[in-house]
Design a protein around this motif. Structure first.
Motif, PDB file in Angstrom:
ATOM      1  N   GLY A  16       0.803  -1.211   0.000  1.00  0.00           N
ATOM      2  CA  GLY A  16       0.000   0.000   0.000  1.00  0.00           C
ATOM      3  C   GLY A  16       0.835   1.259   0.000  1.00  0.00           C
ATOM      4  N   PRO A  23      -3.905   9.528  -1.183  1.00  0.00           N
ATOM      5  CA  PRO A  23      -4.821   8.561  -0.577  1.00  0.00           C
ATOM      6  C   PRO A  23      -5.683   7.814  -1.586  1.00  0.00           C
ATOM      7  CG  PRO A  23      -5.689  10.779  -0.326  1.00  0.00           C
ATOM      8  CD  PRO A  23      -4.305  10.921  -0.909  1.00  0.00           C
ATOM      9  N   ARG A  25      -8.493   8.845  -2.997  1.00  0.00           N
ATOM     10  CA  ARG A  25      -9.909   9.193  -2.956  1.00  0.00           C
ATOM     11  C   ARG A  25     -10.052  10.590  -2.368  1.00  0.00           C
ATOM     12  NH1 ARG A  25     -12.750   4.610  -0.035  1.00  0.00           N
ATOM     13  NH2 ARG A  25     -11.080   3.359  -0.972  1.00  0.00           N
ATOM     14  N   THR A 313     -13.849  -1.024   0.422  1.00  0.00           N
ATOM     15  CA  THR A 313     -12.947  -1.228   1.551  1.00  0.00           C
ATOM     16  C   THR A 313     -11.483  -1.332   1.151  1.00  0.00           C
ATOM     17  OG1 THR A 313     -13.185  -3.651   1.464  1.00  0.00           O
ATOM     18  CG2 THR A 313     -14.779  -2.423   2.806  1.00  0.00           C
ATOM     19  N   GLU A 315      -7.906  -0.376  -0.208  1.00  0.00           N
ATOM     20  CA  GLU A 315      -7.068   0.798  -0.414  1.00  0.00           C
ATOM     21  C   GLU A 315      -6.194   0.589  -1.651  1.00  0.00           C
ATOM     22  OE1 GLU A 315      -7.278   3.617   1.353  1.00  0.00           O
ATOM     23  OE2 GLU A 315      -8.968   2.655   2.359  1.00  0.00           O
TER      24      GLU A 315
END
Length: 377
Positions: A16, A23, A25, A313, A315
């Protein structure tokens, strides 16, 4: 004994973001669009466009002297709109709003009007322009075409799990029945600004970021972006954005039933004299089985099957952008797919590189070096 290096090690982007990275979003988007509705093009020869469309697997639902509407087998609006024009060009995508109230909210936030669409489509639209100059429509209440008979997937035997007994496998060599529009990929000289525009205004979220090898500190240069439907799974990407020297369409993708439909449909296209650009293979980001074709106007279009579905949900993943990382298996990416085949297309791209380096945008000399490194990785 020496072990072989797996070139895909580290490319599946399960890792990640690092602290401080994008981020993927917006914290408070204006609306959250539900899906792609259609793509719009201009082409000078509608007869030629319609012949290719039939071989590729579309069905014509409107044909006039100046307009062609193509549909898939799934219910809904036409998925490709082509209007006659003096030269071939991509006009822009249309996204479907969750409801009309979202259109009113979007119009108010962007200081635009809700306007009616032509009667052939029905419904209403808010027309926007993204930072790269593409027209972006957000539509609602369009006419709903009923489903067509769909091409059924083949019954498969998997090892000892035999679902097909006393029956042979003979997928017909015919157009692959296009089920639906899956995604569109756009190149932009203003990648970060354009990405943030889509996340803020349309509520899209990033599934995967890619960065140039050795340049992660400068941020991503490509993103695969999906619709946010909450806990309802959505395609891994409905839109993909990539930094490049020109603002342009890259390709669009259309789902078919399975690998046999894709492969047999490809044989049909070859029989009709059309040109495969790259395939067959399986992608990494999105996992789709893919097959790319050039239409007679030079637009790149993709048949795909078996793509990933993500809910809200997950990422974003992060991975380096490399040519070898474009597929898990399949032939190497071709020069045609990469846009570097000798000819008008590569000359156009070279002129775009020179122009971009002289202009005020995100494509600078270091990014050019990163692109060249990615192309040989």
């Amino acid at each position: 004994m020496t072990s072989r290096h797996d070139p895909h090690t580290g490319l599946h982007s399960e890792q990640g973001a690092r602290p401080g990275e994008h981020p993927g979003r917006a914290s408070d988007p204006v609306v959250k669009v539900h899906d792609l509705a259609w793509l719009e093009f201009r082409k000078p020869d509608l007869e030629r466009a319609e012949r290719f469309a039939g071989a590729f697997g579309f069905t014509s639902v409107l044909r006039t002297a100046d307009e062609l509407h193509l549909r898939c087998t799934d219910p809904g609006s036409p998925c490709v709109l082509i209007r006659r024009g003096p030269r071939s060009r991509f006009v822009g995508p249309a996204f479907r709003a969750a409801d009309r109230q979202d259109l009113l909210r979007l119009a108010d936030a962007t200081d635009r009007q809700v306007t009616p669409l032509p009667e052939s489509l029905g419904g209403v639209t808010v027309d926007l322009t993204d930072p790269s100059g593409a027209r972006v429509r957000v539509v609602s209440d369009t006419h709903e075409l009923p489903a067509l008979a769909a091409q059924e997937p083949q019954t498969l035997n998997f090892g000892r799990d035999a679902a097909r007994v006393n029956a042979v496998q003979r997928p017909p060599r015919e157009p692959a029945g296009v089920q639906r529009l899956g995604h569109v990929v756009l190149q932009t000289t203003k990648y970060l600004e354009t990405l943030n525009w889509y996340l803020k205004n349309l509520g899209l979220v990033v599934s995967d970021f890619l960065y140039y090898p050795g340049q992660r500190d400068r941020g991503p240069v490509m993103s695969f972006i999906r619709c946010d439907r909450g806990r309802t799974p959505a395609d891994h990407h409905t839109l993909a954005l990539v930094l490049g020297p020109a603002d342009r369409y890259v390709h669009s993708a259309y789902q078919v039933a399975d690998l046999d439909a894709l492969a047999a449909g490809g044989e049909h296209l070859l029989d009709q004299g059309y040109r495969r650009s790259w395939g067959i293979g399986r992608h990494i980001q999105g996992s789709q089985i893919f097959d790319y074709w050039r239409d007679p106007d030079g637009f790149l279009v993709e048949h795909f099957s078996d793509g990933d579905l993500f809910d809200c949900t997950l990422e974003p993943g992060w991975a380096p952008l490399t040519t070898s990382g474009l597929a898990q298996w399949g032939p190497p990416a071709t020069k045609d797919f990469l846009g570097i085949s000798p000819g008008r297309e590569s000359l156009r791209e070279l002129r775009a590189v020179i122009g971009a380096l002289r202009a005020d945008n995100e494509f600078d000399v270091r990014r050019l070096r990163g692109l060249l490194k990615a192309g040989t990785s």
